[in-house]
Write a protein that holds these residues in place. Structure first.
Motif, mmCIF file in Angstrom:
data_model
loop_
_atom_site.group_PDB
_atom_site.id
_atom_site.type_symbol
_atom_site.label_atom_id
_atom_site.label_comp_id
_atom_site.label_asym_id
_atom_site.label_seq_id
_atom_site.Cartn_x
_atom_site.Cartn_y
_atom_site.Cartn_z
ATOM 1 N N THR A 72 -99.545 -13.407 95.579
ATOM 2 C CA THR A 72 -98.707 -12.312 96.078
ATOM 3 C C THR A 72 -98.986 -11.966 97.538
ATOM 4 N N ASP A 73 -99.963 -12.637 98.146
ATOM 5 C CA ASP A 73 -100.338 -12.340 99.528
ATOM 6 C C ASP A 73 -99.351 -12.938 100.532
ATOM 7 N N GLN A 101 -95.091 -15.684 102.166
ATOM 8 C CA GLN A 101 -95.733 -15.200 100.955
ATOM 9 C C GLN A 101 -96.153 -16.440 100.175
ATOM 10 N N MET A 102 -97.320 -16.412 99.619
ATOM 11 C CA MET A 102 -97.877 -17.581 98.944
ATOM 12 C C MET A 102 -96.927 -18.174 97.906
ATOM 13 N N ASN A 103 -96.261 -17.338 97.148
ATOM 14 C CA ASN A 103 -95.396 -17.860 96.082
ATOM 15 C C ASN A 103 -94.125 -18.517 96.613
ATOM 16 N N MET A 113 -104.398 -23.388 99.009
ATOM 17 C CA MET A 113 -104.731 -22.157 99.725
ATOM 18 C C MET A 113 -105.618 -21.237 98.886
ATOM 19 N N MET A 114 -105.599 -21.412 97.574
ATOM 20 C CA MET A 114 -106.449 -20.593 96.703
ATOM 21 C C MET A 114 -107.935 -20.868 96.948
ATOM 22 N N TYR A 115 -108.240 -22.018 97.541
ATOM 23 C CA TYR A 115 -109.629 -22.359 97.847
ATOM 24 C C TYR A 115 -110.115 -21.683 99.128
ATOM 25 N N LEU A 116 -109.205 -21.072 99.868
ATOM 26 C CA LEU A 116 -109.550 -20.510 101.181
ATOM 27 C C LEU A 116 -109.544 -18.995 101.184
ATOM 28 N N VAL A 155 -104.434 -12.670 106.215
ATOM 29 C CA VAL A 155 -103.951 -12.492 104.847
ATOM 30 C C VAL A 155 -103.707 -11.010 104.626
ATOM 31 N N LYS A 156 -102.498 -10.680 104.124
ATOM 32 C CA LYS A 156 -102.166 -9.274 103.821
ATOM 33 C C LYS A 156 -101.687 -9.176 102.391
#
Length: 156
Positions: A72-73, A101-103, A113-116, A155-156
C-alpha cells in the motif's frame, strides 16, 4: 445494498476477464526462463543473485534503513530497465525519480521491493510471468526477461 453487490460482481468479472486473457506459462516455459536467466548470470559473471520461489532473481546491494515496504506504500525510486540483449528500454528514471504505489507495479517488482527499505538498492532479473508476460510494450517484446537496477529514494 444492491449497488454494492453489483460493484462486487462487476469487480469480480473484471478480475476474471483479466486473468483469462493473460497467458499462462507451462512448467517447461518456467524452466526455459530459469535456464536463460542462469545463462545470463554466468555469461556476465554476476555474483550474489538469489532465486525466490516464484522465479525472481535478485541481488540486494543495500537493504536500506527503516520500515519494510508494503503493497500500500507509495515508493519513489530511480531505476534502469534492460533486456537481456543489453538494450535499455527505460533509462529515463536512472537519475529522475518516479513514484508509484507498490500495488501498481509488475509482480516481480512487488516481490523484489519487499526485500528493501528506504534507501535500499537492488538488481533484479524478472521472468515474463512476473513481468509483462505476453504483452508487447513500446521497447519490450512479449515474453521478455527483464533486468532492473533499482534505488529506493522514499517510501510513504
Amino acid at each position: 445494498m444492491k449497488f454494492n453487490l453489483f460493484k462486487q460482481i462487476l469487480f469480480c468479472a473484471l478480475i476474471a476477464s483479466i486473468l483469462v486473457s493473460c497467458k499462462t506459462y507451462s512448467e517447461n516455459d518456467h524452466i526455459n526462463f530459469d535456464t536463460k536467466i542462469q545463462q545470463y548470470i554466468k555469461k556476465h559473471n554476476l555474483i550474489g543473485f538469489e532465486r525466490s520461489e516464484s522465479g525472481l532473481y535478485y541481488k540486494i546491494i543495500d537493504e536500506g534503513k527503516g520500515g519494510s515496504i508494503k503493497l500500500t506504500d507509495d515508493v519513489t525510486f530511480n531505476y534502469e530497465g534492460k533486456l537481456l540483449n543489453g538494450s535499455i528500454f527505460d533509462g529515463e528514471h536512472k537519475k529522475n525519480p518516479i513514484t508509484f504505489q507498490m500495488n501498481e507495479l509488475i509482480q516481480g517488482w512487488q516481490e523484489g521491493m519487499m526485500y528493501l527499505k528506504p534507501g535500499g538498492k537492488m538488481k533484479m532479473l524478472v521472468p515474463p510471468h512476473l513481468g509483462y508476460g505476453d504483452y508487447e510494450l513500446d521497447k519490450i517484446p512479449p515474453h521478455s526477461i527483464l533486468y532492473f537496477e533499482i534505488e529506493v529514494i522514499n517510501v510513504k
